[in-house]
Write a protein that holds these residues in place. Structure first.
Motif, PDB file in Angstrom:
ATOM      1  N   CYS A 160       0.807  -1.224   0.000  1.00 28.39           N
ATOM      2  CA  CYS A 160       0.000   0.000   0.000  1.00 28.39           C
ATOM      3  C   CYS A 160       0.836   1.267   0.000  1.00 28.39           C
ATOM      4  CB  CYS A 160      -0.927   0.023   1.222  1.00 28.39           C
ATOM      5  SG  CYS A 160      -1.685  -1.538   1.645  1.00 28.39           S
ATOM      6  N   ALA A 168      -6.964  -5.125  -9.465  1.00 27.51           N
ATOM      7  CA  ALA A 168      -6.523  -3.924  -8.754  1.00 27.51           C
ATOM      8  C   ALA A 168      -5.026  -3.646  -8.892  1.00 27.51           C
ATOM      9  CB  ALA A 168      -6.915  -4.028  -7.281  1.00 27.51           C
ATOM     10  N   GLU A 209     -15.685  -6.335 -10.815  1.00 29.19           N
ATOM     11  CA  GLU A 209     -16.540  -5.180 -10.563  1.00 29.19           C
ATOM     12  C   GLU A 209     -17.763  -5.258 -11.477  1.00 29.19           C
ATOM     13  OE1 GLU A 209     -15.788  -3.347  -8.100  1.00 29.19           O
ATOM     14  OE2 GLU A 209     -13.665  -3.874  -7.821  1.00 29.19           O
ATOM     15  N   PRO A 225     -10.507 -11.777   2.501  1.00 27.31           N
ATOM     16  CA  PRO A 225     -10.241 -10.585   1.685  1.00 27.31           C
ATOM     17  C   PRO A 225      -8.848 -10.013   1.976  1.00 27.31           C
ATOM     18  CG  PRO A 225     -12.417 -10.473   2.703  1.00 27.31           C
ATOM     19  CD  PRO A 225     -11.710 -11.622   3.337  1.00 27.31           C
ATOM     20  N   PHE A 228      -7.023  -7.268   2.316  1.00 28.59           N
ATOM     21  CA  PHE A 228      -6.921  -5.839   2.592  1.00 28.59           C
ATOM     22  C   PHE A 228      -6.246  -5.655   3.942  1.00 28.59           C
ATOM     23  CE2 PHE A 228     -11.105  -6.203   0.280  1.00 28.59           C
ATOM     24  CZ  PHE A 228     -10.610  -5.789  -0.952  1.00 28.59           C
ATOM     25  N   TYR A 271     -18.646  -9.118   7.255  1.00 31.15           N
ATOM     26  CA  TYR A 271     -18.054  -8.574   6.037  1.00 31.15           C
ATOM     27  C   TYR A 271     -19.103  -8.034   5.066  1.00 31.15           C
ATOM     28  CZ  TYR A 271     -14.008 -11.200   7.742  1.00 31.15           C
ATOM     29  OH  TYR A 271     -12.983 -11.686   8.517  1.00 31.15           O
ATOM     30  N   ARG A 301     -13.993  -1.739  -0.754  1.00 32.47           N
ATOM     31  CA  ARG A 301     -12.706  -1.953  -1.414  1.00 32.47           C
ATOM     32  C   ARG A 301     -12.454  -0.798  -2.375  1.00 32.47           C
ATOM     33  NH1 ARG A 301     -16.272  -5.614  -3.767  1.00 32.47           N
ATOM     34  NH2 ARG A 301     -16.613  -5.337  -6.024  1.00 32.47           N
ATOM     35  N   THR A 324      -9.671   0.513  -5.574  1.00 34.94           N
ATOM     36  CA  THR A 324      -8.513   0.428  -6.447  1.00 34.94           C
ATOM     37  C   THR A 324      -8.043   1.854  -6.693  1.00 34.94           C
ATOM     38  OG1 THR A 324      -9.341  -1.575  -7.523  1.00 34.94           O
ATOM     39  CG2 THR A 324      -7.686  -0.299  -8.717  1.00 34.94           C
ATOM     40  N   ALA A 368     -14.233   1.950  -6.619  1.00 38.68           N
ATOM     41  CA  ALA A 368     -14.568   1.547  -5.259  1.00 38.68           C
ATOM     42  C   ALA A 368     -15.932   0.871  -5.246  1.00 38.68           C
ATOM     43  CB  ALA A 368     -14.565   2.753  -4.321  1.00 38.68           C
ATOM     44  N   THR A 401     -20.632   2.893   2.734  1.00 38.07           N
ATOM     45  CA  THR A 401     -20.463   1.832   3.726  1.00 38.07           C
ATOM     46  C   THR A 401     -21.297   2.107   4.968  1.00 38.07           C
ATOM     47  OG1 THR A 401     -18.227   1.332   2.943  1.00 38.07           O
ATOM     48  CG2 THR A 401     -18.770   0.643   5.177  1.00 38.07           C
TER      49      THR A 401
END
Length: 477
Positions: free
Chosen positions: A50, A191, A220, A323, A325, A350, A355, A357, A364, A432
């Motif tokens: 990241c 991604a 996606e 996942p 992340f 979850y 998420r 990119t 997203a 979210t």
């Protein structure tokens, strides 16, 4: 020299996000922790994931901004030279700073020891222990009440004839180059591949992307994939979808790639970057010795509480097959420590996991796609809002992108949000919260949103369920 360490409440293998979250949670409970790391402390995110990628993406976007300045009346595009070694050096300095501030210094502050060496389980199912081959020579035996496997994942490459012999870049080694390539083929259109393809293209490399599935960003929504392919082609990145890498040859000028379907039969480039996913790192841990089961991709099999098939051994982060992340790894690390040491019995939900990119515009998503809603037997309703109807995008002179809202047709409850836009990560954070709160499309359409923000796109998309937004005045009223 052989040593023995015992009396620990928790021994952690790995030193990334999951490992540190678990160690912090354990020490906050007053427990004694030891951590084993075979390489550089800090794990994937801060060292090779990241942090370095986003730092380089930000630099590439700054250069692209100068080249794209002509979209504003009165401004002229400007060429910005790239001092690639200095760019990489700056990235390395930032990584070293954050590694110290967020990892090694924290361990010192909390008071747990990091043992530098390669760990493997030994003993029996009932009495597991760790044998550690120390990096500076010798061995150490570590015994603890509980163990956490937090060894993360590593780049994976498909078995393509000639690939191993030719060699290739991964997401790690691509960011360690000291010379900017003239040309590059990126294999993988998800991604990581998308981020690195745009990064190098914006720095001046001629880039082609090869994706085996039928579209970029194949997991996606199709509308998002189509919009993003237009972004890439508009920036001069060649896109080959439905194209499988069949063979690789390398000579002094570079690589020759044989591709089946969806692309010219051969592609040539100076560099080849394989971005076809990551696999859990479990090799050499001797998991069979202590009765820990693994899955088809090498992931450690865990239950909802992150306990393995051995009641004293737990796993968190990428190695557990969930996942991939960093924020998931951190949440799982804390949970595993709480469950192991305090009997908390916690699980993670979850449902509203977002998420992003980090391309520009970014991609997203959170929640379900319309296909997933239909598969779940829920009557689905959805709307797609192009960014040409979002005032902030018009002001930015950049209307590339869209917002798609997916809802339960019977209740109006928002079930999924999918975005391609600058600031998509911030938009998806609001989405979210909306999904977590069980908001309906009508509630979202009447929520307060500051004018001339990209987040207003979320409200406008909700309004499209009952109105023609082209006929609305300002402020999404």
């Amino acid at each position: 020299m052989n040593t023995a360490k015992s009396g620990f409440d928790l021994a952690v293998i790995g030193s990334g996000s999951a490992a540190f979250a678990a160690a912090i949670a354990a020490t906050n409970q007053g427990k004694r922790v030891v951590m084993v790391e075979r390489g550089t402390a800090g794990g994937t995110c801060v060292n090779v994931g990241c942090v370095p990628s986003k730092a380089l993406l930000a630099a590439a976007e700054a250069r692209h901004g100068a080249l794209a300045a002509g979209r504003f009346p009165g401004l002229t595009a400007a060429e910005v030279p790239v001092g690639f070694p200095d760019l990489i050096g700056g990235k390395d300095a930032l990584v070293a700073q954050l590694r110290a501030e967020k990892y090694t210094d924290l361990a010192d502050g909390y008071g747990w020891e990091i043992v530098h060496g390669t760990a493997a389980f030994t003993g029996t199912t009932d009495a597991p222990a760790l044998d550690v081959a120390l990096n500076d020579g010798g061995n150490s035996r570590i015994e603890a009440a509980h163990y956490l496997i937090a060894t993360g994942s590593a780049p994976w490459a498909p078995p393509v004839p000639g690939l191993e012999d030719a060699g290739y870049l991964t997401s790690t080694t691509a960011m360690e180059l000291d010379v900017l390539p003239e040309s590059m083929v990126v294999v993988g259109g998800n991604a990581v591949g998308l981020e690195l393809a745009q990064l190098f293209a914006r720095l001046g490399t001629r880039v082609s992307v090869v994706e085996a599935l039928d579209r970029l960003a194949p997991f996606e929504e199709p509308e998002v994939s189509a919009a993003f392919e237009e972004v890439f082609t508009g920036e001069g990145i060649a896109v080959h979808t439905g194209a499988a890498l069949a063979a690789v040859r390398r000579d002094e000028p570079g690589y020759t790639l044989t591709v089946s379907g969806g692309a010219p039969a051969e592609l040539r480039a100076e560099q080849l970057l394989i971005a076809t996913g990551r696999r859990p790192v479990t090799a050499g841990l001797n998991l069979d010795t202590v009765g820990v089961k693994t899955g088809a991709r090498g992931e450690v099999v865990v239950d909802d509480y992150l306990r393995t098939s051995n009641e004293r051994i737990w796993a968190a982060g990428d190695v557990a097959g969930g996942p991939q992340f960093v924020y998931v790894a951190a949440a799982q690390g804390s949970l595993a420590a709480d469950n192991a040491l305090a009997g908390a019995g916690r699980t993670l939900d979850y449902t509203a996991l977002p998420r992003v990119t980090f391309t520009s515009p970014a991609i997203a998503a959170v929640g379900m796609t319309d296909a997933q809603v239909a598969e779940a037997g829920i009557r689905c309703d959805y709307r797609t809002l192009p960014l040409q109807y979002v005032p902030r995008a018009l002001a930015n002179r950049d209307t590339r992108g869209l917002v798609k809202l997916v809802a339960d047709a019977d209740t109006g409850r928002v079930l999924g949000v999918h975005v391609i836009a600058d600031g998509a990560g911030e938009i998806i954070t609001a989405a979210t919260y909306a999904i977590t709160a069980g908001m309906t499309v009508a509630q979202l359409a009447h929520a307060w949103v500051p004018y001339l923000t990209m987040a207003e796109a979320l409200k406008l998309a909700a309004q499209t369920f009952t109105a023609d937004v082209a006929k609305l005045s300002c402020c999404a009223g």
